[in-house]
Write a protein that holds these residues in place. Structure first.
Motif, PDB file in Angstrom:
ATOM      1  N   LYS A  44       0.738  -1.202  -0.021  1.00  0.00           N
ATOM      2  CA  LYS A  44      -0.047  -0.029  -0.013  1.00  0.00           C
ATOM      3  C   LYS A  44       0.985   1.229  -0.061  1.00  0.00           C
ATOM      4  N   VAL A  45       0.747   2.130  -0.982  1.00  0.00           N
ATOM      5  CA  VAL A  45       1.577   3.272  -1.398  1.00  0.00           C
ATOM      6  C   VAL A  45       0.877   4.509  -1.230  1.00  0.00           C
ATOM      7  N   LEU A  46       1.165   5.401  -0.589  1.00  0.00           N
ATOM      8  CA  LEU A  46       0.553   6.808  -0.686  1.00  0.00           C
ATOM      9  C   LEU A  46       1.631   7.851  -1.071  1.00  0.00           C
ATOM     10  N   GLU A  47       1.313   8.691  -2.240  1.00  0.00           N
ATOM     11  CA  GLU A  47       2.020   9.710  -2.967  1.00  0.00           C
ATOM     12  C   GLU A  47       1.371  10.719  -2.481  1.00  0.00           C
ATOM     13  N   ILE A  48       2.135  11.783  -1.749  1.00  0.00           N
ATOM     14  CA  ILE A  48       1.616  13.192  -1.144  1.00  0.00           C
ATOM     15  C   ILE A  48       2.316  14.103  -2.247  1.00  0.00           C
ATOM     16  N   GLY A  49       1.674  15.070  -2.585  1.00  0.00           N
ATOM     17  CA  GLY A  49       2.024  16.052  -3.626  1.00  0.00           C
ATOM     18  C   GLY A  49       2.331  15.356  -4.840  1.00  0.00           C
ATOM     19  N   ALA A  50       1.562  14.460  -5.440  1.00  0.00           N
ATOM     20  CA  ALA A  50       1.569  13.467  -6.427  1.00  0.00           C
ATOM     21  C   ALA A  50       1.905  14.289  -7.747  1.00  0.00           C
ATOM     22  N   GLY A  51       1.365  15.539  -7.944  1.00  0.00           N
ATOM     23  CA  GLY A  51       1.715  16.284  -9.121  1.00  0.00           C
ATOM     24  C   GLY A  51       0.937  15.828 -10.468  1.00  0.00           C
ATOM     25  N   THR A  52       2.126  15.487 -11.328  1.00  0.00           N
ATOM     26  CA  THR A  52       1.419  14.922 -12.662  1.00  0.00           C
ATOM     27  C   THR A  52       1.092  13.481 -12.470  1.00  0.00           C
ATOM     28  N   GLY A  53       1.516  12.807 -11.346  1.00  0.00           N
ATOM     29  CA  GLY A  53       1.381  11.509 -11.074  1.00  0.00           C
ATOM     30  C   GLY A  53       2.254  10.396 -11.590  1.00  0.00           C
ATOM     31  N   VAL A  96      -1.945   1.977  -5.201  1.00  0.00           N
ATOM     32  CA  VAL A  96      -1.466   3.251  -4.925  1.00  0.00           C
ATOM     33  C   VAL A  96      -2.547   4.270  -4.628  1.00  0.00           C
ATOM     34  N   THR A  97      -2.510   5.241  -3.678  1.00  0.00           N
ATOM     35  CA  THR A  97      -3.333   6.563  -3.587  1.00  0.00           C
ATOM     36  C   THR A  97      -2.484   7.593  -3.804  1.00  0.00           C
ATOM     37  N   ALA A  98      -3.002   8.246  -4.792  1.00  0.00           N
ATOM     38  CA  ALA A  98      -2.263   9.598  -5.415  1.00  0.00           C
ATOM     39  C   ALA A  98      -2.859  10.532  -4.564  1.00  0.00           C
ATOM     40  N   THR A  99      -2.273  11.606  -4.062  1.00  0.00           N
ATOM     41  CA  THR A  99      -3.086  12.817  -3.610  1.00  0.00           C
ATOM     42  C   THR A  99      -2.535  13.961  -3.863  1.00  0.00           C
ATOM     43  N   ASP A 100      -3.134  15.242  -3.851  1.00  0.00           N
ATOM     44  CA  ASP A 100      -2.695  16.431  -4.167  1.00  0.00           C
ATOM     45  C   ASP A 100      -3.808  17.419  -3.850  1.00  0.00           C
ATOM     46  N   LEU A 101      -3.626  18.574  -4.084  1.00  0.00           N
ATOM     47  CA  LEU A 101      -4.496  19.890  -4.102  1.00  0.00           C
ATOM     48  C   LEU A 101      -5.606  19.570  -5.034  1.00  0.00           C
ATOM     49  N   PRO A 102      -6.803  20.094  -4.574  1.00  0.00           N
ATOM     50  CA  PRO A 102      -8.128  20.046  -5.297  1.00  0.00           C
ATOM     51  C   PRO A 102      -7.806  20.494  -6.894  1.00  0.00           C
ATOM     52  N   GLU A 103      -7.116  21.658  -6.941  1.00  0.00           N
ATOM     53  CA  GLU A 103      -6.774  22.105  -8.443  1.00  0.00           C
ATOM     54  C   GLU A 103      -6.103  21.341  -9.125  1.00  0.00           C
ATOM     55  N   VAL A 104      -5.186  20.294  -8.692  1.00  0.00           N
ATOM     56  CA  VAL A 104      -4.302  19.521  -9.480  1.00  0.00           C
ATOM     57  C   VAL A 104      -4.901  18.322  -9.684  1.00  0.00           C
ATOM     58  N   LEU A 105      -5.949  17.754  -9.132  1.00  0.00           N
ATOM     59  CA  LEU A 105      -6.391  16.336  -9.181  1.00  0.00           C
ATOM     60  C   LEU A 105      -7.180  16.088 -10.380  1.00  0.00           C
ATOM     61  N   GLU A 106      -7.687  17.110 -11.341  1.00  0.00           N
ATOM     62  CA  GLU A 106      -8.102  16.830 -12.942  1.00  0.00           C
ATOM     63  C   GLU A 106      -7.088  16.297 -13.589  1.00  0.00           C
ATOM     64  N   ASN A 107      -6.028  16.940 -13.524  1.00  0.00           N
ATOM     65  CA  ASN A 107      -4.883  16.620 -14.505  1.00  0.00           C
ATOM     66  C   ASN A 107      -4.204  15.237 -13.887  1.00  0.00           C
ATOM     67  N   LEU A 108      -3.841  15.144 -12.773  1.00  0.00           N
ATOM     68  CA  LEU A 108      -3.376  13.814 -11.873  1.00  0.00           C
ATOM     69  C   LEU A 108      -4.172  12.850 -12.289  1.00  0.00           C
ATOM     70  N   ILE A 119       5.384   5.624   1.875  1.00  0.00           N
ATOM     71  CA  ILE A 119       4.862   7.155   1.557  1.00  0.00           C
ATOM     72  C   ILE A 119       5.985   7.563   0.804  1.00  0.00           C
ATOM     73  N   LEU A 120       5.485   8.204  -0.622  1.00  0.00           N
ATOM     74  CA  LEU A 120       6.440   8.824  -1.392  1.00  0.00           C
ATOM     75  C   LEU A 120       6.087  10.310  -1.644  1.00  0.00           C
ATOM     76  N   ALA A 121       7.163  11.139  -1.833  1.00  0.00           N
ATOM     77  CA  ALA A 121       7.230  12.457  -1.991  1.00  0.00           C
ATOM     78  C   ALA A 121       8.532  12.919  -2.862  1.00  0.00           C
ATOM     79  N   THR A 122       8.018  13.729  -3.789  1.00  0.00           N
ATOM     80  CA  THR A 122       9.109  14.463  -4.672  1.00  0.00           C
ATOM     81  C   THR A 122       8.699  15.845  -4.832  1.00  0.00           C
ATOM     82  N   ASP A 123       9.929  16.727  -4.414  1.00  0.00           N
ATOM     83  CA  ASP A 123       9.991  17.947  -4.813  1.00  0.00           C
ATOM     84  C   ASP A 123       8.872  18.758  -4.135  1.00  0.00           C
ATOM     85  N   VAL A 124       8.592  18.400  -2.752  1.00  0.00           N
ATOM     86  CA  VAL A 124       7.596  18.975  -2.104  1.00  0.00           C
ATOM     87  C   VAL A 124       7.945  20.184  -1.076  1.00  0.00           C
TER      88      VAL A 124
END
Length: 269
Positions: free
Chosen positions: A120-129, A142-154, A195-200
């Motif tokens: 089970k993997v959670l990415e915080i600040g997933a960005g482009t995915g 995988v659960t990819a997470t980010d801010l609401p305004e990023v979710l559509e593209n993600l 937990i995965l995080a990149t350039d956060v």
């Protein structure tokens, strides 16, 4: 404890890039002074804290050049799969940054050390995915997470790149660092192996909330993998705070990109 080709940017993103460039130039001018806070000085002091030297790597050119009328789509190849990423120039989180390339490459090359299959993997600040997609290909839930305004593209990128593959179906969710954690992700229900995080960590005002979020999700047995481009004093201050809470090891460094990849785990009592 610590042991050792982008699309055009809109004004909002370009302003931050300009600020970063100005700080880097100023730092270079002051490198001979005792008050220098450049990344190289902090990097040397950080390396001295550990007994194990991190692996020195170079981010490989996994980007695949294509003739395309769309400037906002990038083609990558990881784990034998072609991944097409749509970037949105409206948000920082919708651009592929160096940390995502570094972590994707590391996960691909170190599957025995970090086996994501059925984890089970959670990415915080997933960005482009991109990282979440690579984790999916490697067999993770995988659960990819980010801010609401990023979710559509993600959501678009993850769906496009995983829908026809024999893998666990990934999930995309909103996560605002430090807000509604116990309500949206109750500890009785949600436990993650990685937990995965990149350039956060960069120029934003939510670093304390980010650290709170990392602490919340990292339980005994959880491994945090964080890749980030290090340039400024604030980057190293966050690293120091992280090291005061977790057992933290620098796994790899990518000097040409100023990226460090770290592993953090909860300290045992």
């Amino acid at each position: 404890m610590i042991s050792a080709q982008q699309p055009p940017f809109p004004n909002k993103i370009q302003e931050v890039m300009d600020v970063q460039t100005e700080e880097e130039e100023t730092c270079e001018e002051q490198c001979d002074s005792e008050n220098c806070t450049c990344s190289s000085k902090h990097a040397s002091s950080t390396a001295e804290l550990g007994s194990d030297s991190p692996v020195t790597l170079k981010i490989l050119q996994n980007w695949v050049p294509r003739v395309s009328p769309y400037f906002d789509k990038e083609h990558y190849t990881y784990v034998g799969h072609q991944i097409v990423i749509q970037e949105s120039i409206e948000h920082f989180g919708a651009v592929v940054w160096p940390g995502a390339l570094a972590l994707s490459q590391y996960l691909e090359s170190n599957q025995e050390q970090f086996n994501l299959k059925d984890k089970k993997v959670l990415e915080i600040g997933a960005g482009t995915g991109l990282v979440s997609i690579v984790a999916c290909i490697l067999g993770a839930y995988v659960t990819a997470t980010d801010l609401p305004e990023v979710l559509e593209n993600l959501s678009y990128n993850i769906s496009r790149n995983t829908q026809n593959m024999n893998m666990h179906k990934p999930e995309v969710r909103k996560l605002v660092w430090g807000e509604g954690l116990s309500e949206d992700f109750p500890v009785s229900t949600y436990h993650y192996d990685f937990i995965l995080a990149t350039d956060v960590v960069y120029h934003h005002a939510a670093l304390d909330q980010l650290l709170t979020t990392m602490v919340y999700f990292c339980k005994p047995g959880t491994v945090l993998l964080w890749a980030n481009k290090f340039r400024f004093t604030t980057d190293y201050e966050f690293l120091e705070k992280l090291g005061n809470i977790f057992n933290t090891t620098i796994l790899a460094e990518f000097p040409e990109s100023n990226v460090k990849l770290l592993k953090a785990t909860v300290r045992e009592n």
